[in-house]
Each structure stands twice: as C-alpha cells, then as structure tokens.
Design a protein around this motif. Sequence first.
Motif, short mmCIF file in Angstrom:
data_model
loop_
_atom_site.label_atom_id
_atom_site.label_comp_id
_atom_site.label_asym_id
_atom_site.label_seq_id
_atom_site.Cartn_x
_atom_site.Cartn_y
_atom_site.Cartn_z
N ASP A 1 0.88 -1.19 -0.14
CA ASP A 1 -0.12 0.03 -0.05
C ASP A 1 0.62 1.37 -0.03
O ASP A 1 0.26 2.06 -0.36
CB ASP A 1 -0.99 0.38 1.06
N GLN A 2 1.74 0.98 1.06
CA GLN A 2 3.23 2.59 0.98
C GLN A 2 3.94 2.40 -0.40
O GLN A 2 3.90 3.16 -0.70
CB GLN A 2 3.79 2.35 1.91
N TRP A 3 3.76 1.19 -0.29
CA TRP A 3 4.96 1.35 -2.04
C TRP A 3 6.36 1.54 -2.02
O TRP A 3 7.48 2.45 -2.83
CB TRP A 3 4.31 1.07 -3.25
N THR A 4 6.77 1.69 -0.49
CA THR A 4 7.83 2.20 -0.37
C THR A 4 9.13 1.13 0.40
O THR A 4 8.42 0.07 0.25
CB THR A 4 7.99 2.83 1.19
N ILE A 5 10.02 1.17 0.00
CA ILE A 5 10.81 0.48 0.55
C ILE A 5 11.55 -0.03 2.15
O ILE A 5 11.60 0.90 3.57
CB ILE A 5 12.66 0.71 0.38
N TYR A 6 11.53 -1.55 2.75
CA TYR A 6 11.62 -1.91 3.62
C TYR A 6 13.23 -2.17 4.34
O TYR A 6 13.55 -1.87 5.56
CB TYR A 6 10.26 -3.13 4.43
N ALA A 7 13.75 -2.49 2.92
CA ALA A 7 14.86 -3.12 3.10
C ALA A 7 15.10 -3.51 1.97
O ALA A 7 14.90 -4.24 1.18
CB ALA A 7 14.72 -4.20 4.73
N ALA A 8 16.94 -3.85 1.76
CA ALA A 8 16.91 -4.06 0.84
C ALA A 8 18.62 -5.25 0.68
O ALA A 8 19.30 -5.10 1.40
CB ALA A 8 17.89 -3.08 0.01
N GLU A 9 18.55 -6.26 0.22
CA GLU A 9 19.69 -7.29 0.17
C GLU A 9 20.31 -7.41 -1.46
O GLU A 9 19.73 -7.80 -1.68
CB GLU A 9 19.58 -8.42 1.29
N THR B 1 28.47 -6.29 -2.28
CA THR B 1 26.58 -6.60 -1.39
C THR B 1 26.26 -5.72 -0.66
O THR B 1 27.12 -5.59 0.34
CB THR B 1 26.54 -8.00 -0.08
N ILE B 2 25.11 -4.99 -0.64
CA ILE B 2 24.48 -4.02 0.38
C ILE B 2 23.25 -4.26 0.37
O ILE B 2 22.08 -4.61 -0.25
CB ILE B 2 24.32 -2.95 -1.42
N THR B 3 23.90 -3.94 1.84
CA THR B 3 21.68 -4.27 2.87
C THR B 3 21.58 -3.46 3.55
O THR B 3 22.72 -2.21 2.82
CB THR B 3 22.53 -5.40 3.99
N GLN B 4 20.47 -2.85 3.05
CA GLN B 4 20.22 -1.57 3.88
C GLN B 4 18.85 -2.24 4.25
O GLN B 4 17.95 -2.66 4.27
CB GLN B 4 19.28 -0.67 3.00
N ASN B 5 18.58 -0.97 6.12
CA ASN B 5 17.19 -1.58 6.21
C ASN B 5 17.46 -0.05 6.66
O ASN B 5 17.49 0.92 7.11
CB ASN B 5 18.13 -1.43 7.83
N TYR B 6 15.91 -0.07 6.83
CA TYR B 6 14.75 1.88 7.59
C TYR B 6 14.37 0.68 8.55
O TYR B 6 13.86 0.20 8.40
CB TYR B 6 14.12 1.42 5.84
N ALA B 7 13.82 2.37 9.05
CA ALA B 7 12.83 2.23 10.00
C ALA B 7 11.94 3.84 9.72
O ALA B 7 11.58 4.79 8.89
CB ALA B 7 13.63 3.26 11.05
N PHE B 8 10.46 3.72 10.07
CA PHE B 8 9.63 4.13 10.19
C PHE B 8 9.48 4.97 11.30
O PHE B 8 9.30 5.31 12.44
CB PHE B 8 8.15 3.72 9.62
N SER B 9 9.41 6.54 11.02
CA SER B 9 8.69 7.78 12.01
C SER B 9 6.84 8.34 11.53
O SER B 9 6.99 8.37 11.04
CB SER B 9 9.75 9.16 11.51
N GLU B 10 6.60 8.10 13.11
CA GLU B 10 5.23 7.93 13.45
C GLU B 10 5.28 9.66 12.92
O GLU B 10 4.28 10.60 12.20
CB GLU B 10 4.70 7.72 14.64
N GLN B 11 6.45 10.32 13.60
CA GLN B 11 6.56 11.98 13.63
C GLN B 11 6.03 12.72 11.87
O GLN B 11 5.46 13.72 11.62
CB GLN B 11 7.38 12.30 13.93
N ASN B 12 7.04 11.79 11.20
CA ASN B 12 7.11 11.90 9.99
C ASN B 12 6.56 11.67 8.89
O ASN B 12 6.80 12.02 7.57
CB ASN B 12 8.76 12.22 9.16
N LYS B 13 6.00 9.84 9.34
CA LYS B 13 5.14 9.56 8.50
C LYS B 13 6.17 9.01 7.25
O LYS B 13 6.02 9.30 5.64
CB LYS B 13 4.45 10.01 7.54
N ILE B 14 7.48 9.27 7.50
CA ILE B 14 8.65 8.64 6.34
C ILE B 14 8.89 7.74 6.88
O ILE B 14 9.99 7.09 8.49
CB ILE B 14 9.38 9.99 6.17
#
Length: 822
Positions: free
Chosen positions: A281-289, A306-319
């Motif tokens: 629904d948001q179609w954003t990246i949650y993580a990547a390997e 190998t590139i590994t990325q992790n993302y976090a969500f902020s309620e304040q910014n909704k990002i």
Amino acid sequence: MKTKLLSTLLLLFVGISNAQIKGTVTDTKDKPLPFVNIFIENTYKGTTSNEDGNYELNITEPNTYTVVFQFLGYKTVKKTVNIESFPYELDASLADEEISLNEVVITTGENPANAIMRQAIAKRKENLEKIQSYKADFYSRGLIRIKDAPEKILGQDIGDLGGGLDSTRSGVIYLSETISKLEFLRPNKLKEKILASKVSGDDKGFSFNNAIDVEFDLYNNTIELGNQIISPIANNAFGYYRYTLEGVFYDDRGNLINKIKATPRRENDPVFEGFIYIVEDQWTIYAAELDITGVQARIPAVDKITITQNYAFSEQNKIWTKMSQNIDFKYGLFGIKGDGRFTAVYSNYSINPGLTRKDFSKEIVSFAEEANKKDSLFWTSIRPVPLTEEEITDYIKKDSIQIVKDSKVYKDSVDKVNNKFKVSNIIGGYTFNNTYENWSAGITSPIEAISFNTVQGWNGNIGGFYTKNFDEYKRFLTVNGNINYGFSDDRLRGTLSATYKFNNTSRPFLTLSGGIQATQFNATEPISRFENTVASLFFEDNYMKLYDRSFVQASYSEELFNGFRLYTTLSYERRKALFNTTEQVFYPEDDDVYTSNNPLDESAYGIAPFETHNLVKLNVAARINFGQEYLSYPDSKFNITKDKYPTLLVGYEKALGATNEDYNFDQVKARLYQSFNISNKGRFSYNIRAGKFFNADDISFVDFQHFNGNQIHVSRSGNYTDVFNNLGYYDLSTNDSYLEMHAEHDFNGFILSRIPLLKKLNFNLVIGAHTLATPDFKPYQEYTIGLDNIGWGKWRFLRVDYVRSYQSGFASDAVLFGLKFF
C-alpha cells in the motif's frame, strides 16, 4: 605482553563505564546476530550490532523507552524499559520471521511480484521527493582484510602491509572510523563535517570513509558504483530485471512486507541480484539485500559487492528512512585475495529542516579541529557500534607497532636493509632512503632507458634525483637530473630541474629547469621512444622527428581560487635542426629507406626545416573546472571534478626577442572537454580545441600547432578523444587558425549485452567521430567503431577499432589496437 594486557583492560573498562544501553542480540539458538537495527521507537536515534552481536545505544537521560530490534529474516522485537541509571543491560533474542505466500491473493494471471514492483516503480519519484532535505548524524567504519598475501607483486616486495599480516600473511590491512554531521538537499547536495576520524596504526591519518562515497539511494534510477547500476525500482527496471515474490510477513506495526527477489535478465548487465522488501500500500522500501559482481560494476579487482540497507518508520514524519547500510565485498587481483566491509549508521535525523542552496558551498567535506586526535575515552563514549574482538586487537597491535615504527632506531634499521644495492637495481634503478628525515636520493637504470632513433642512433639515459618532504608531505623539494648520450651522433646532452611545492591547499609549484635535449617537434610526444624504436628497427619507419633544444626555463602554477588554476612558463631557448646519422635496421627492405628528419618533407635529406635561432617564449594559461567541489583537510585541499560540468582551458602564447624576427608570434587558444554518463546508456566524452596565430606567417615549424596523429596504429590510451588515429604526426600542422573536435561514446555493455552469444563475451561497443579544420587544408574527418573490454576473466586489456578517414572524399582506413594495463 604487559602493555597489550593493560591496553585491553583499559578499553574494556572504558567501554563498560561509558556505555548507556548495551547488550547482545542473538537468535533463538543463542547465535549472535550481526547488523541488527536497534533504535528508540518513533525516533531516528539508533545503532546496529557488530559482527559479534554486541551493541551500544547512546541514551543520556533516564526515562522510559521502547527499544526496537529489527533484522531481516527475523521477527521484530520491542522492549519497553524504565531506565533510572546507566549503563543499562538489555539483551534481545530474535525468532525467525514466518515468511509465507498464504497471504497473497492472485486475482489475475499476472506474476504477483510484477504487480507489486509496478506499484513501487510508479511511486518511486513520490517517495524519493518526500525527503527534500535532512540533517543527520553519521557513523562509518571500514575494515579490509587480506588472505594469503604473496610476498611480492610484479617483483616488488610488499612487506607486512603496516603490520597487518600474521604468519599466514593474512590479516586486517585497513581499519578506520568516522563520526560526522550530515546535511543534504535534493537532488544532490550533501555536506559532511567530520568530527572525529581514526585510522588503525596511524594517529596522524584521516579516514576515507566519507558519507558521500556510500550515498546509494535506491529511489534514484541509477546508483553510481563503478558503473551506473540500474535500481530494482528504476523507471525502466522491467527491461533489466525479473521479479519473484518469495513471500510476505507483517512487521511490528502490522504493515504487510513483500519479499521480492530481483534477478538480472542478462548476465553482465549493470544490475543487482538479490532481495528488495516493499511495504504494501505504501510501496516504499523496507529493506534491501543486493549483490553485484565486479564484471557488472566494471570494477575488475572486485569479485562481488553486497549492499544491505535497513529502513525505519517515524510516526512523526510518516516517512521510512535509511538507518543502516553495510557494503560487503570480496576482491582478488595479482594473487591478492581478501574481503571487507563498510558499515554506516544514520541517526538523529531532522527531516526537511528547510535547508536551501545557500546553506551549501563547493566544500563537501570538512574536518573539525584535531578530528584525528580523539582519544579512546571519546571514541568509547560516542561510537554507536561496538568494536569486535578482531578490531580491538588490530587497534592495540597497530598502535603499538606505530610507536616502534616512528622511532629513529627502527626507521634507520629498515633503511639499512632496503638501501643495500642489489643486482636487480641495475635494471630497476637504485634509491637510497632516509625515512626518519624524510628524504631520498637515487639513480634510474641506464638499461631501462635505452632506445633508438635515426638522429642519435642507439641512445641511453641515466638520471638522478633527490626528494625532501616537509610537514607530513604537504611540502616537498625535488631535484632531477638526466644525462643522455647518442652513440651515432656522438653527442652528450643533459637536463637539470628543481621543483618546490609550497603548500597542500592551493598547491603552488615552482620549477626551475635547464639543459640540452633532443626533443620532438610536437611537445606532447605523440610517439614514445619505445614505439619509435620498434617501428624504426623492425619496419624502417622513423616517425619520431627531433630538433635540438637548449633552454633555461621557469614555471609556476597555483590554484588562485576554487576551480581556477593558473599556469605560467617563461623560457629562453636555442633551437637547432638535427639530421639522420644512421641507417641501421633489423629487417631492411630493398626498396625502402628511412625518411628524413625534416617533418615538412620526408625526402628533404640534409635540409633544415628551420634556421638555428634563439628566442624567449612566454606561456600563460588557466584551467577552469566548472562546478568543482572539494574536501577540506587540515592544511590540505582535495579537488573533485564533477561529470556534470566541463573543464575549460584558455591560454596565451608569445614568442619574442627571436634572432630571426619572423619567428616572433602570438597565439590564443582554448580547449573544452568533458566526460559523463548518460544514465545507463554508457559514457560520452568530447574534447574541443581551437586557436588562432597572429603575426606568424613565417615562424619556425617548431612553434606550429601540431595535432596528435598515430601512424603505428597501436595505442596505450584508454580513450581516443585527443588523437587522430589515422593521421600522420605532422600532416596538418598549422600556423594559422584551427578547430579540432573529438567525440566518443562507450556504450559500456548497453547494446552488446542484449545480443545473444555476444553478451557472454562482456565486450563494450565504442563509436567515435573526429574532425580537424584549418585554412590551409581541406577538413579532415575520422570515424571509428570498436570493441573494448576484450580479454578474459579480470584481464580486459585489449581494444580493437576500425578507423575510416575522409578528406575531400575517402582517404584511407585502418585497424587500431589499443592496449590497456591496470
């Protein structure tokens, strides 16, 4: 041993006394989990665990916190704790994530992964632009290991690489950390202030772990990683990737996360292979390997990245925001193999704080005062990712070794061994070092410099040099001398020069030189001595044309302000014509003879192309690097040119006081050149030159504008934007106006990777166009088409081109062989 034990205890004690929230993250079988994201819920304050599963989260105020432990492939764990005092121990155990396809409902015949990726691609630009600017804290650690290192590479002893190798010649050869403050403004403004920098074994060194070098944003269509790599969510990604839905799971907020496997459609395309996690629904990246090979990235020494990325969500910014990134790599070249990792942690984001272009300058990296002088107490209190046992050991070992290696006794003992004369020095030359006082002196090999030309016959050089470095190599003085003897013309010539560098910021250089030399009419030396030796002795083609130059000269250059560098040269010269003195050849042809040394007429034997004369020569030039950015180190400045902008050279040349008044002249000239990537379509380069002579109707041929030709049809250059590969070396030289243009495009696999069978070869298609116009000749054009990156495995050193030239119609064609060695 006692010193090492005390140092270890000190590090451990400091670590315990300053840690805030700390602990270990394991799986359900008590196996440590590395690189777990740990952060305070609904904030951007976070860290990551190290390779041993240990972490430290720097919280300074007692309070109630919800600590989130997030790791790909495992269920997110949240722990709410009421902290009254520090340090606070908090361990976590993560269970395997239940990834399933049961939640997926397929309503059409379309691959469900394709439907998800179409949504992610459609929202790519919107998600990219949610963050127009930010401020953040940044931590980076770089570690490079080597395994089973050879003792020598290409005959050169490589030693123990700074004490990093053990008895098996394996170990850590680079370990470094940085703490920085970042500011970013879309689309590409990134400024970094490095507060602390630490390099193992070098207490004066500065880390090269800059945020700018690891800023890989998958929301962009391409990522610059050696090559321009296509993102799995690029607008044209379906032309490069196949997608498979591996399964889904729910995160701690109830978001449905889709695990998508991205597979290259073609083996050698500049694309990743691996997993990208997309939030439903948001179609954003949650993580990547994501993995990429050195072949795909066009980095020959690398096996895999190998590139590994992790993302976090902020309620304040909704990002969703990137919190951590790991770059793992394996490499191998010249018998050297190893691996490494660069870890990056982003924290304390301030999203869209209202930054504008006025907040940025051309300075993209700067260092706080004494950034490389921070002690262990500082690093232990601020380091967000604890050191591993291997890293602690490396710091202790190399810092101890450095104390020894900086001593006069040690440096003198090493010099005593290295300064011994060896038989191999007869071929490679000899250097005497005084490492403690930072000077060296030596001679070059006379055997290595032997060559042949028809003016001097066999001739050889022997050179000497002296170099003295000051202020950790920020200033230096170097003196060079060279003696050349021609056996056929029985003439001894020599030159002497001295260069002083005043500082490492504006980099002013002053050079004084003088002597006598046999030099080419074209000062850019379009044919080397070795190439001419082979062409002459084996094919009876003496393309090198020489004259005798006696001179005294002074040169000065300095960057007056960012992007603007001034060059000045003033010389007094005596020029004299030279003639052939030998007809020696290995394979003589009955109907073939050497041409004369007169570049104006190959049959003008004994006729001088100019009369002997003296004159004063002044050259003033400026180089303007538009858009140049730079890194500011203490007492140093390192410039970074931008592909987006061209470089302009403008110059003025004047000859005066000539003993033959006809030889006085003026010339103005300009050059514009640039090389840049066109998305994933390859790299385009151009080079344009123009100039105009004044009062130059009867000047010496020495001072004509000469254009780089290539009559041997072999090149050692990587690209051909400065040469006409089917033109004689002096065919179109002029003393009037001229316009020279070169353009070349390397498709970098874009076309050939789509052709069956050819795509397996990993060749690159290259096309080029070249033209030259002067008032005295019909316009000359050259067109080329060729294959680059020819070879096997990592050895891709050959390029082959077909060249076709025109001048009032078809002139000739040729096959050109280009040799490149890394």
